[in-house]
Enzyme design. Sequence first.
Site, mmCIF file in Angstrom:
data_model
loop_
_atom_site.group_PDB
_atom_site.id
_atom_site.type_symbol
_atom_site.label_atom_id
_atom_site.label_comp_id
_atom_site.label_asym_id
_atom_site.label_seq_id
_atom_site.Cartn_x
_atom_site.Cartn_y
_atom_site.Cartn_z
ATOM 1 N N THR A 186 -7.548 -8.614 -0.418
ATOM 2 C CA THR A 186 -6.563 -9.236 -1.299
ATOM 3 C C THR A 186 -5.405 -9.698 -0.213
ATOM 4 O O THR A 186 -4.861 -9.077 0.504
ATOM 5 C CB THR A 186 -6.021 -8.403 -2.155
ATOM 6 O OG1 THR A 186 -5.050 -8.869 -2.974
ATOM 7 C CG2 THR A 186 -5.456 -7.152 -1.722
ATOM 8 N N TYR A 207 -1.607 -0.744 -4.447
ATOM 9 C CA TYR A 207 -2.880 -1.527 -4.438
ATOM 10 C C TYR A 207 -3.081 -2.097 -3.058
ATOM 11 O O TYR A 207 -4.208 -2.121 -2.489
ATOM 12 C CB TYR A 207 -2.723 -2.559 -5.496
ATOM 13 C CG TYR A 207 -3.989 -3.412 -5.415
ATOM 14 C CD1 TYR A 207 -5.259 -3.126 -5.480
ATOM 15 C CD2 TYR A 207 -3.390 -4.832 -5.323
ATOM 16 C CE1 TYR A 207 -6.255 -4.110 -5.565
ATOM 17 C CE2 TYR A 207 -4.613 -5.875 -5.250
ATOM 18 C CZ TYR A 207 -5.824 -5.458 -5.114
ATOM 19 O OH TYR A 207 -6.633 -6.603 -5.390
#
Length: 343
Positions: free
Chosen positions: A128, A152
């Site tokens: 990501t 995250y």
Amino acid sequence: MNDMPSTASSGKTVLVTGGAGYIGSHAVLALRDAGRKVAVFDNLVTGFRFAVPDDVPFFEGDIADDELVTRILAEHDVGAIMHFAGSVVVPESVENPLKYYDNNTGRTRALLASAVRGGVPHFIFSSTAATYGVPETSPVTEQTPQQPINPYGWSKLFTERMLADVVAAHPMNYCALRYFNVAGADPEGRTGQSTKGATHLIKVAVEAALGKRESVGVYGTDYDTPDGTGVRDYIHVSDLAAAHVHALDALEAQPGRSLTMNCGYGRGFSVLEVLDAVDRVTGGRIERVMEPRRAGDPAALVSDPALIRSTLPWQPQHDDLDRIVAHALQWERRLGEIQDASS
């Protein structure tokens, strides 16, 4: 016409973890369309069984279950793993960091251990742009410092580091693809974003356009951008899935090489531009509610896709904001039919 990678497959199976989820289910379709053998592994916590084609072998379970994973790898002659399984909601990662370090890092460690023992030579990882944190410059290259600002992002960055160490010690190569903002749905209506309470802007906006939400929050109107709202790089999920198949071709062609690449179009749209696009496509008007900035949101996050374009024969087919919105809207309507039929 889809961007269809070549079928340089060895005939082995590609195991797609999280293959009943949003991006994973599109990767399954892209693999099948490219003539690949596919099997899906998903715990169905956020995935949906209806998203997996009936003729694709499906296994419900935990990727940390070494006994089950080892059996699947052997029985299906798995030659590559595409790993999408994980948790993806940034605010939740701040509230419950241990869940993210468990799901995204710890369980990937277990999956990698099974893959190493099973002799799987290729591993493709769903990373990501959140690993970059709040970059000082935009567009973002693969050399931009990685400074995550939430669990995250850290959970994904730790996995990237782990992959690099694993392939240095074992006969495996990997590709980590750092996604920017994934949106849209399969143009043929076979799958799409189905998660309840999803936080993706285009998903939220088409829900509002169909009356499933009263309004859309615009978080921050005073950024140093043309209209004051945050700018993001939106990539169609089917183009992203095609990139994964090309990446697998590249890993097979050069087993000694691993890759880390951004996945985006290199062009940004503001929040208001996205909402205007939804209005154009629907002929309606979404209610906008202006809200304060959220902590840690960069003003702009746009990819530099030069590396992926020079490394893979990847030619995006859906690089058009209105088309991305139209496909998302088409799926949202179809999802309502699916939900009505199952209730």
